[in-house]
Design a protein around this motif. Sequence first.
Motif, PDB file in Angstrom:
ATOM      1  N   UNK A 159       0.835  -1.204   0.000  1.00  0.00           N
ATOM      2  CA  UNK A 159       0.000   0.000   0.000  1.00  0.00           C
ATOM      3  C   UNK A 159       0.866   1.248   0.000  1.00  0.00           C
ATOM      4  N   UNK A 160       0.665   2.166  -0.965  1.00  0.00           N
ATOM      5  CA  UNK A 160       1.527   3.344  -1.074  1.00  0.00           C
ATOM      6  C   UNK A 160       1.208   4.443  -0.079  1.00  0.00           C
ATOM      7  N   UNK A 161       0.122   4.327   0.672  1.00  0.00           N
ATOM      8  CA  UNK A 161      -0.272   5.400   1.572  1.00  0.00           C
ATOM      9  C   UNK A 161      -1.030   4.806   2.757  1.00  0.00           C
ATOM     10  N   UNK A 162      -0.902   5.442   3.897  1.00  0.00           N
ATOM     11  CA  UNK A 162      -1.650   5.054   5.079  1.00  0.00           C
ATOM     12  C   UNK A 162      -2.715   6.092   5.394  1.00  0.00           C
ATOM     13  N   UNK A 163      -3.897   5.639   5.758  1.00  0.00           N
ATOM     14  CA  UNK A 163      -5.016   6.525   6.049  1.00  0.00           C
ATOM     15  C   UNK A 163      -5.253   6.551   7.554  1.00  0.00           C
ATOM     16  N   UNK A 164      -5.206   7.734   8.118  1.00  0.00           N
ATOM     17  CA  UNK A 164      -5.505   7.918   9.537  1.00  0.00           C
ATOM     18  C   UNK A 164      -6.814   8.708   9.626  1.00  0.00           C
ATOM     19  N   UNK A 165      -7.836   8.080  10.168  1.00  0.00           N
ATOM     20  CA  UNK A 165      -9.150   8.706  10.287  1.00  0.00           C
ATOM     21  C   UNK A 165      -9.361   9.153  11.724  1.00  0.00           C
ATOM     22  N   UNK A 166      -9.689  10.400  11.886  1.00  0.00           N
ATOM     23  CA  UNK A 166      -9.963  10.961  13.214  1.00  0.00           C
ATOM     24  C   UNK A 166     -11.418  11.432  13.233  1.00  0.00           C
ATOM     25  N   UNK A 167     -12.253  10.713  13.951  1.00  0.00           N
ATOM     26  CA  UNK A 167     -13.658  11.093  14.073  1.00  0.00           C
ATOM     27  C   UNK A 167     -13.785  12.143  15.168  1.00  0.00           C
ATOM     28  N   UNK A 168     -14.014  13.366  14.763  1.00  0.00           N
ATOM     29  CA  UNK A 168     -14.059  14.476  15.704  1.00  0.00           C
ATOM     30  C   UNK A 168     -15.387  14.531  16.445  1.00  0.00           C
ATOM     31  N   UNK A 169     -15.326  14.937  17.706  1.00  0.00           N
ATOM     32  CA  UNK A 169     -16.471  15.278  18.549  1.00  0.00           C
ATOM     33  C   UNK A 169     -17.288  14.066  19.007  1.00  0.00           C
ATOM     34  N   UNK A 170     -17.202  12.958  18.321  1.00  0.00           N
ATOM     35  CA  UNK A 170     -17.936  11.756  18.727  1.00  0.00           C
ATOM     36  C   UNK A 170     -17.185  10.532  18.203  1.00  0.00           C
ATOM     37  N   UNK A 171     -15.980  10.300  18.703  1.00  0.00           N
ATOM     38  CA  UNK A 171     -15.134   9.246  18.122  1.00  0.00           C
ATOM     39  C   UNK A 171     -15.724   7.851  18.231  1.00  0.00           C
ATOM     40  N   UNK A 172     -16.546   7.599  19.241  1.00  0.00           N
ATOM     41  CA  UNK A 172     -17.131   6.274  19.397  1.00  0.00           C
ATOM     42  C   UNK A 172     -18.403   6.095  18.590  1.00  0.00           C
ATOM     43  N   UNK A 173     -18.872   7.161  17.926  1.00  0.00           N
ATOM     44  CA  UNK A 173     -20.076   7.061  17.107  1.00  0.00           C
ATOM     45  C   UNK A 173     -21.331   6.795  17.916  1.00  0.00           C
ATOM     46  N   UNK A 174     -21.446   7.392  19.097  1.00  0.00           N
ATOM     47  CA  UNK A 174     -22.604   7.177  19.967  1.00  0.00           C
ATOM     48  C   UNK A 174     -23.785   7.981  19.434  1.00  0.00           C
ATOM     49  N   UNK A 175     -24.848   7.289  19.104  1.00  0.00           N
ATOM     50  CA  UNK A 175     -26.005   7.946  18.497  1.00  0.00           C
ATOM     51  C   UNK A 175     -26.665   8.942  19.441  1.00  0.00           C
ATOM     52  N   UNK A 176     -26.655   8.642  20.738  1.00  0.00           N
ATOM     53  CA  UNK A 176     -27.315   9.539  21.694  1.00  0.00           C
ATOM     54  C   UNK A 176     -26.704  10.933  21.698  1.00  0.00           C
ATOM     55  N   UNK A 177     -25.410  11.045  21.386  1.00  0.00           N
ATOM     56  CA  UNK A 177     -24.778  12.356  21.369  1.00  0.00           C
ATOM     57  C   UNK A 177     -25.389  13.240  20.282  1.00  0.00           C
ATOM     58  N   UNK A 178     -25.903  12.640  19.233  1.00  0.00           N
ATOM     59  CA  UNK A 178     -26.526  13.397  18.159  1.00  0.00           C
ATOM     60  C   UNK A 178     -28.022  13.581  18.392  1.00  0.00           C
ATOM     61  N   UNK A 179     -28.689  12.547  18.921  1.00  0.00           N
ATOM     62  CA  UNK A 179     -30.146  12.565  19.042  1.00  0.00           C
ATOM     63  C   UNK A 179     -30.615  13.398  20.231  1.00  0.00           C
ATOM     64  N   UNK A 180     -29.994  13.209  21.388  1.00  0.00           N
ATOM     65  CA  UNK A 180     -30.504  13.829  22.613  1.00  0.00           C
ATOM     66  C   UNK A 180     -30.475  15.360  22.552  1.00  0.00           C
ATOM     67  N   UNK A 181     -29.381  16.006  22.129  1.00  0.00           N
ATOM     68  CA  UNK A 181     -29.463  17.474  22.002  1.00  0.00           C
ATOM     69  C   UNK A 181     -30.543  17.916  21.024  1.00  0.00           C
ATOM     70  N   UNK A 182     -30.717  17.159  19.927  1.00  0.00           N
ATOM     71  CA  UNK A 182     -31.767  17.508  18.987  1.00  0.00           C
ATOM     72  C   UNK A 182     -33.154  17.351  19.565  1.00  0.00           C
ATOM     73  N   UNK A 183     -33.313  16.397  20.489  1.00  0.00           N
ATOM     74  CA  UNK A 183     -34.622  16.196  21.115  1.00  0.00           C
ATOM     75  C   UNK A 183     -35.083  17.425  21.875  1.00  0.00           C
ATOM     76  N   UNK A 184     -34.140  18.195  22.390  1.00  0.00           N
ATOM     77  CA  UNK A 184     -34.534  19.419  23.084  1.00  0.00           C
ATOM     78  C   UNK A 184     -35.301  20.332  22.137  1.00  0.00           C
ATOM     79  N   UNK A 185     -34.795  20.513  20.928  1.00  0.00           N
ATOM     80  CA  UNK A 185     -35.491  21.352  19.965  1.00  0.00           C
ATOM     81  C   UNK A 185     -36.825  20.778  19.546  1.00  0.00           C
ATOM     82  N   UNK A 186     -36.883  19.455  19.351  1.00  0.00           N
ATOM     83  CA  UNK A 186     -38.128  18.814  18.930  1.00  0.00           C
ATOM     84  C   UNK A 186     -39.198  18.943  20.014  1.00  0.00           C
TER      85      UNK A 186
END
Length: 372
Positions: A159-186
């Motif tokens: 492989x000519x290149x290595x890919x380093x992926x950095x998931x910002x603000x929610x590295x574990x991909x927890x759905x509640x981090x996205x849904x719960x703040x939005x629920x306040x508006x809903x």
Amino acid sequence: MTGISLRRLGALLRKELIQMRRDRITFAMMLLVPLMQLVLFGYAINSDPKHLPAALVAPTQDRFSRAMVSALELTGYYDFTHVGISATEAEALITRGAVAFVVTLPSDFGRRVERGDAPQILIEADATDPSVASGAISTLGTVAAEALQRETGASPTQPPVGIVVHKRYNPEGITQYNIVPGLLGVILQMILVMMTSMALTREIERGTMENLLALPATPVEIMLGKVVPYMGVGAVQVAVVLLAARLLFGVPFVGSFSVLAAGIFTFVLALVILGYLISTLARTQMQAMQLTFFFFLPSLMLSGFMFPFRGMPGWAQTLGEVFPLTHFLRLIRAVMLKGASQPDIAQPMAALLAFVLVYGLLALARFRRTLD
């Protein structure tokens, strides 16, 4: 009298049809709501968003860098809207939500590829909504390797290149981090608009509207008298949801509470004024509830709460911009998850203030017309 008279039944059916024809709001809801659901679910909803805005931080522009950018764009997931910017500028863009990805290439990227050193590429993804970045990230390794192998002619086993992926603000991909703040508006939108929209219609139905109009009060004073108490109700709901978000779901809060409080106050003010505007259009509490539902349904689907906003076609995104919930979701997620400051949320804050002004002017104008 125990049998069924077709004449009497026909008279009752004609009476009911005439009543339905007079209740235009109910009749419109019967036709428009199913049509709206078909259009939104059939055309606007997409769980695999593509053409996501991206920024490129590349001090040098060689043929290997261009090959990498072209390969990423050909996947359909990346649109490089900001090219040749600095790391500081890219950080500001991803914090504001202007881009979904930041691709950083080292300054000696081309030379290291030619030497076969397998340089690393850093790709930072805005993971506040885990579903947005998943499809784009899954294609990175294969696409990058194939693009550079075509340029270098290297063996597929190296492989000519290595890919380093950095998931910002929610590295574990927890759905509640996205849904719960939005629920306040809903929750705020669902409760406050409905309760406030029924405020004026309740006065009309109970026959107390004449007493209210007899008071030496201006339309502005009457409107404030109706909406301010419901803002107190909104404050209680905000406290409950924020406490539950922290204590029950562990949602991080990395921003400033004063910045968030200013955004919530503006959003709540826009909602209660919108409810008051609906109350000037409806004649009964049932009509007020129907109009509220007609506003709530597309707002929920097009705001980015249920489905990725960037996954919708352009016309649906444009339509989603006319709902306050869309801008509030950007604001609250940016403050709570990204630690955004006041300049970072200037755009959604300005949009919410515009909603307050427009709804207020329309409500006052409509209220005066109903007094004539």
